[in-house]
Design a protein around this motif. Structure first.
Motif, PDB file in Angstrom:
ATOM      1  N   VAL A 117     -10.412   3.084   1.506  1.00  0.00           N
ATOM      2  CA  VAL A 117      -9.135   2.587   1.013  1.00  0.00           C
ATOM      3  C   VAL A 117      -8.213   3.791   0.840  1.00  0.00           C
ATOM      4  O   VAL A 117      -8.617   4.810   0.269  1.00  0.00           O
ATOM      5  CB  VAL A 117      -9.298   1.841  -0.329  1.00  0.00           C
ATOM      6  CG1 VAL A 117      -7.952   1.570  -0.984  1.00  0.00           C
ATOM      7  CG2 VAL A 117     -10.045   0.530  -0.107  1.00  0.00           C
ATOM      8  N   VAL A 118      -6.988   3.699   1.356  1.00  0.00           N
ATOM      9  CA  VAL A 118      -6.054   4.821   1.371  1.00  0.00           C
ATOM     10  C   VAL A 118      -4.984   4.620   0.305  1.00  0.00           C
ATOM     11  O   VAL A 118      -4.350   3.557   0.234  1.00  0.00           O
ATOM     12  CB  VAL A 118      -5.412   4.985   2.751  1.00  0.00           C
ATOM     13  CG1 VAL A 118      -4.380   6.116   2.748  1.00  0.00           C
ATOM     14  CG2 VAL A 118      -6.483   5.271   3.800  1.00  0.00           C
ATOM     15  N   ALA A 119      -4.792   5.672  -0.517  1.00  0.00           N
ATOM     16  CA  ALA A 119      -3.800   5.638  -1.595  1.00  0.00           C
ATOM     17  C   ALA A 119      -2.744   6.712  -1.352  1.00  0.00           C
ATOM     18  O   ALA A 119      -2.984   7.708  -0.648  1.00  0.00           O
ATOM     19  CB  ALA A 119      -4.479   5.844  -2.938  1.00  0.00           C
ATOM     20  N   TYR A 120      -1.576   6.519  -1.969  1.00  0.00           N
ATOM     21  CA  TYR A 120      -0.440   7.418  -1.807  1.00  0.00           C
ATOM     22  C   TYR A 120       0.111   7.748  -3.187  1.00  0.00           C
ATOM     23  O   TYR A 120       0.287   6.865  -4.029  1.00  0.00           O
ATOM     24  CB  TYR A 120       0.648   6.753  -0.962  1.00  0.00           C
ATOM     25  CG  TYR A 120       0.126   6.171   0.330  1.00  0.00           C
ATOM     26  CD1 TYR A 120       0.110   6.906   1.503  1.00  0.00           C
ATOM     27  CD2 TYR A 120      -0.377   4.861   0.362  1.00  0.00           C
ATOM     28  CE1 TYR A 120      -0.390   6.364   2.690  1.00  0.00           C
ATOM     29  CE2 TYR A 120      -0.878   4.319   1.537  1.00  0.00           C
ATOM     30  CZ  TYR A 120      -0.880   5.072   2.696  1.00  0.00           C
ATOM     31  OH  TYR A 120      -1.377   4.532   3.849  1.00  0.00           O
ATOM     32  N   SER A 121       0.410   9.032  -3.410  1.00  0.00           N
ATOM     33  CA  SER A 121       0.874   9.473  -4.727  1.00  0.00           C
ATOM     34  C   SER A 121       2.171  10.247  -4.582  1.00  0.00           C
ATOM     35  O   SER A 121       2.315  11.092  -3.682  1.00  0.00           O
ATOM     36  CB  SER A 121      -0.199  10.349  -5.387  1.00  0.00           C
ATOM     37  OG  SER A 121       0.231  10.814  -6.655  1.00  0.00           O
ATOM     38  N   PHE A 122       3.116   9.968  -5.481  1.00  0.00           N
ATOM     39  CA  PHE A 122       4.430  10.610  -5.489  1.00  0.00           C
ATOM     40  C   PHE A 122       4.688  11.176  -6.886  1.00  0.00           C
ATOM     41  O   PHE A 122       4.527  10.471  -7.886  1.00  0.00           O
ATOM     42  CB  PHE A 122       5.534   9.601  -5.163  1.00  0.00           C
ATOM     43  CG  PHE A 122       5.358   8.875  -3.861  1.00  0.00           C
ATOM     44  CD1 PHE A 122       6.061   9.262  -2.732  1.00  0.00           C
ATOM     45  CD2 PHE A 122       4.488   7.792  -3.763  1.00  0.00           C
ATOM     46  CE1 PHE A 122       5.900   8.582  -1.525  1.00  0.00           C
ATOM     47  CE2 PHE A 122       4.325   7.111  -2.560  1.00  0.00           C
ATOM     48  CZ  PHE A 122       5.032   7.504  -1.443  1.00  0.00           C
ATOM     49  N   GLY A 123       5.094  12.432  -6.958  1.00  0.00           N
ATOM     50  CA  GLY A 123       5.431  13.016  -8.249  1.00  0.00           C
ATOM     51  C   GLY A 123       4.206  13.505  -8.999  1.00  0.00           C
ATOM     52  O   GLY A 123       3.061  13.251  -8.616  1.00  0.00           O
ATOM     53  N   THR A 124       4.486  14.183 -10.114  1.00  0.00           N
ATOM     54  CA  THR A 124       3.408  14.800 -10.888  1.00  0.00           C
ATOM     55  C   THR A 124       3.486  14.475 -12.373  1.00  0.00           C
ATOM     56  O   THR A 124       2.842  15.137 -13.180  1.00  0.00           O
ATOM     57  CB  THR A 124       3.439  16.324 -10.712  1.00  0.00           C
ATOM     58  OG1 THR A 124       4.723  16.818 -11.137  1.00  0.00           O
ATOM     59  CG2 THR A 124       3.193  16.717  -9.264  1.00  0.00           C
ATOM     60  N   GLY A 125       4.269  13.483 -12.746  1.00  0.00           N
ATOM     61  CA  GLY A 125       4.431  13.165 -14.155  1.00  0.00           C
ATOM     62  C   GLY A 125       3.143  12.661 -14.787  1.00  0.00           C
ATOM     63  O   GLY A 125       2.237  12.160 -14.104  1.00  0.00           O
ATOM     64  N   ASP A 126       3.069  12.802 -16.106  1.00  0.00           N
ATOM     65  CA  ASP A 126       1.894  12.313 -16.835  1.00  0.00           C
ATOM     66  C   ASP A 126       1.877  10.793 -16.943  1.00  0.00           C
ATOM     67  O   ASP A 126       0.811  10.191 -17.108  1.00  0.00           O
ATOM     68  CB  ASP A 126       1.857  12.918 -18.244  1.00  0.00           C
ATOM     69  CG  ASP A 126       1.625  14.417 -18.217  1.00  0.00           C
ATOM     70  OD1 ASP A 126       0.976  14.895 -17.276  1.00  0.00           O
ATOM     71  OD2 ASP A 126       2.110  15.102 -19.142  1.00  0.00           O
ATOM     72  N   ASP A 177      -3.060   0.982   0.081  1.00  0.00           N
ATOM     73  CA  ASP A 177      -3.254  -0.103   1.035  1.00  0.00           C
ATOM     74  C   ASP A 177      -4.544  -0.824   0.658  1.00  0.00           C
ATOM     75  O   ASP A 177      -5.639  -0.264   0.784  1.00  0.00           O
ATOM     76  CB  ASP A 177      -3.368   0.451   2.461  1.00  0.00           C
ATOM     77  CG  ASP A 177      -2.052   0.959   3.012  1.00  0.00           C
ATOM     78  OD1 ASP A 177      -0.999   0.401   2.647  1.00  0.00           O
ATOM     79  OD2 ASP A 177      -2.074   1.924   3.809  1.00  0.00           O
ATOM     80  N   GLN A 178      -4.416  -2.041   0.185  1.00  0.00           N
ATOM     81  CA  GLN A 178      -5.592  -2.809  -0.209  1.00  0.00           C
ATOM     82  C   GLN A 178      -6.518  -2.980   0.987  1.00  0.00           C
ATOM     83  O   GLN A 178      -6.072  -2.964   2.137  1.00  0.00           O
ATOM     84  CB  GLN A 178      -5.146  -4.165  -0.766  1.00  0.00           C
ATOM     85  CG  GLN A 178      -4.287  -4.048  -2.015  1.00  0.00           C
ATOM     86  CD  GLN A 178      -3.457  -5.286  -2.308  1.00  0.00           C
ATOM     87  OE1 GLN A 178      -3.618  -6.326  -1.676  1.00  0.00           O
ATOM     88  NE2 GLN A 178      -2.554  -5.181  -3.263  1.00  0.00           N
ATOM     89  N   LEU A 179      -7.804  -3.126   0.715  1.00  0.00           N
ATOM     90  CA  LEU A 179      -8.770  -3.285   1.803  1.00  0.00           C
ATOM     91  C   LEU A 179      -8.299  -4.392   2.753  1.00  0.00           C
ATOM     92  O   LEU A 179      -7.884  -5.467   2.321  1.00  0.00           O
ATOM     93  CB  LEU A 179     -10.146  -3.637   1.240  1.00  0.00           C
ATOM     94  CG  LEU A 179     -11.279  -3.692   2.284  1.00  0.00           C
ATOM     95  CD1 LEU A 179     -11.536  -2.308   2.878  1.00  0.00           C
ATOM     96  CD2 LEU A 179     -12.550  -4.251   1.655  1.00  0.00           C
ATOM     97  N   LEU A 197      -4.619   9.999  -0.238  1.00  0.00           N
ATOM     98  CA  LEU A 197      -5.979  10.111  -0.730  1.00  0.00           C
ATOM     99  C   LEU A 197      -6.839   8.977  -0.203  1.00  0.00           C
ATOM    100  O   LEU A 197      -6.379   7.837  -0.111  1.00  0.00           O
ATOM    101  CB  LEU A 197      -5.981  10.091  -2.268  1.00  0.00           C
ATOM    102  CG  LEU A 197      -5.057  11.135  -2.913  1.00  0.00           C
ATOM    103  CD1 LEU A 197      -4.152  10.469  -3.920  1.00  0.00           C
ATOM    104  CD2 LEU A 197      -5.854  12.233  -3.564  1.00  0.00           C
ATOM    105  N   GLU A 198      -8.072   9.292   0.142  1.00  0.00           N
ATOM    106  CA  GLU A 198      -9.012   8.276   0.607  1.00  0.00           C
ATOM    107  C   GLU A 198     -10.050   8.019  -0.480  1.00  0.00           C
ATOM    108  O   GLU A 198     -10.631   8.962  -1.029  1.00  0.00           O
ATOM    109  CB  GLU A 198      -9.686   8.724   1.904  1.00  0.00           C
ATOM    110  CG  GLU A 198      -8.710   8.838   3.062  1.00  0.00           C
ATOM    111  CD  GLU A 198      -9.396   9.130   4.392  1.00  0.00           C
ATOM    112  OE1 GLU A 198     -10.663   9.192   4.409  1.00  0.00           O
ATOM    113  OE2 GLU A 198      -8.683   9.284   5.399  1.00  0.00           O
ATOM    114  N   VAL A 199     -10.262   6.755  -0.774  1.00  0.00           N
ATOM    115  CA  VAL A 199     -11.206   6.338  -1.815  1.00  0.00           C
ATOM    116  C   VAL A 199     -12.246   5.440  -1.169  1.00  0.00           C
ATOM    117  O   VAL A 199     -11.898   4.534  -0.401  1.00  0.00           O
ATOM    118  CB  VAL A 199     -10.481   5.583  -2.955  1.00  0.00           C
ATOM    119  CG1 VAL A 199     -11.475   5.112  -4.006  1.00  0.00           C
ATOM    120  CG2 VAL A 199      -9.401   6.461  -3.574  1.00  0.00           C
ATOM    121  N   GLU A 200     -13.510   5.656  -1.485  1.00  0.00           N
ATOM    122  CA  GLU A 200     -14.562   4.775  -0.984  1.00  0.00           C
ATOM    123  C   GLU A 200     -14.740   3.605  -1.936  1.00  0.00           C
ATOM    124  O   GLU A 200     -14.939   3.792  -3.141  1.00  0.00           O
ATOM    125  CB  GLU A 200     -15.889   5.519  -0.841  1.00  0.00           C
ATOM    126  CG  GLU A 200     -16.992   4.629  -0.280  1.00  0.00           C
ATOM    127  CD  GLU A 200     -18.302   5.364  -0.035  1.00  0.00           C
ATOM    128  OE1 GLU A 200     -19.361   4.751  -0.254  1.00  0.00           O
ATOM    129  OE2 GLU A 200     -18.252   6.543   0.355  1.00  0.00           O
TER     130      GLU A 200
END
Length: 297
Positions: free
Chosen positions: A20-29, A64-66, A11-14
């Protein structure tokens, strides 16, 4: 146990006009939100060490932090402050709709997590402070003790090069290499995710905030100290470190004594990366804490 896993989402976040690029694993609450060390390191080494927690029903998010990894890498040194990174972390949490999280901060990421917890306490379920400190001046004293184990002649040599600005000299670098093996990662072969992060290290943020190496603090964080503020952090806290950690057990104990709701685990046969050096002890400890303290909420 850790293994390399392809993220379910990239995911890309402004953040203030930067990517800033983020990564997500799994679908748990239940979300474990990871803040990696550095500063200036991509999140690979911490992401790959914790993505496996998805097997236990957790959603793992790292970014990945800026200035690092796949995120934008501006050259403005004015961006490299802990306060700006706190706001970046909150922007990522909001953009990904993570809700209240279990925040896990390793090394520099632990300093960031402490400042985040003091700024946005309402967004945390638990806090995991790994191989980190709350008092840089105290850490500097501990690092002097670790350096002292090299012997008086070696210490004199290191101090000479630091005073002269010749810390790229081979004999100085050899001393740092010994300290790194003893207190950063004691494995004979470093895991691939660690190598990837180190090979892509942006020394701009690192030099501005910390200094030229792991054992010499000259940056804008050299006087950072949150010990007096620790009683304000009331969520359950797990503190972990390796028995040979560069951010020493004494630093970990200093945090525990200041936090009203904390527990401490020191892992044998490990230094700054117990998740790679002693995974048999590390993962059960983290999962037991998350299950017991997280469920209690």
């Amino acid at each position: 146990m850790w293994r390399e896993i392809k993220p379910d989402e990239r995911l890309e976040v402004e953040v203030d006009g930067f990517k800033v690029v983020a990564y997500s694993f799994g679908t748990g609450d239940e979300v474990v939100f990871c803040l990696n060390g550095g500063p200036g390191l991509p999140c690979d080494y911490l992401r790959e060490a914790h993505s496996c927690l998805m097997d236990e029903g957790y959603r793992i998010v790292a970014f990945d932090q800026l200035g690092t990894g796949a995120s934008d890498r501006p050259a403005d040194t004015g961006l490299w402050t802990i306060g700006r990174y706190v706001e970046e972390t909150e922007t990522v949490r909001q953009a990904l709709n993570l809700g209240k999280v279990h925040m896990l901060g390793h090394s520099w990421g632990g300093w960031l997590a402490i400042d985040y917890a003091l700024t946005y306490p309402e967004n945390l379920k638990t806090l995991i402070l790994e191989d980190t400190v709350a008092d840089i001046p105290h850490l500097v004293q501990e690092l002097e003790r670790l350096r002292g184990a090299l012997g008086s002649e070696t210490i004199a040599m290191m101090q000479k090069h630091e005073a002269q600005g010749t810390i790229d000299h081979p004999e100085y670098l050899a001393a740092i290499a010994i300290l790194t093996y003893r207190h950063v990662c004691r494995l004979s072969t470093w895991p691939a995710p660690v190598k990837r992060s180190l090979d892509d290290w942006n020394m701009g943020p690192y030099g501005t905030m910390q200094g030229p190496n792991e054992f010499l603090y000259t940056g804008n964080l050299r006087d950072w100290n949150r010990v007096r503020d620790l009683p304000k952090i009331t969520v359950p806290v797990l503190i972990t470190c390796g028995e040979h950690d560069e951010l020493t057990p004494a630093c970990a104990l200093r945090m525990k004594l200041g936090l009203p709701n904390a527990e401490l685990r020191v892992f044998a046969n490990a230094s700054h990366m117990p998740f790679y050096e002693n995974p048999q002890a590390y993962y059960p400890a983290v999962l037991e804490f998350l299950s017991r303290r997280g469920a209690a909420l």
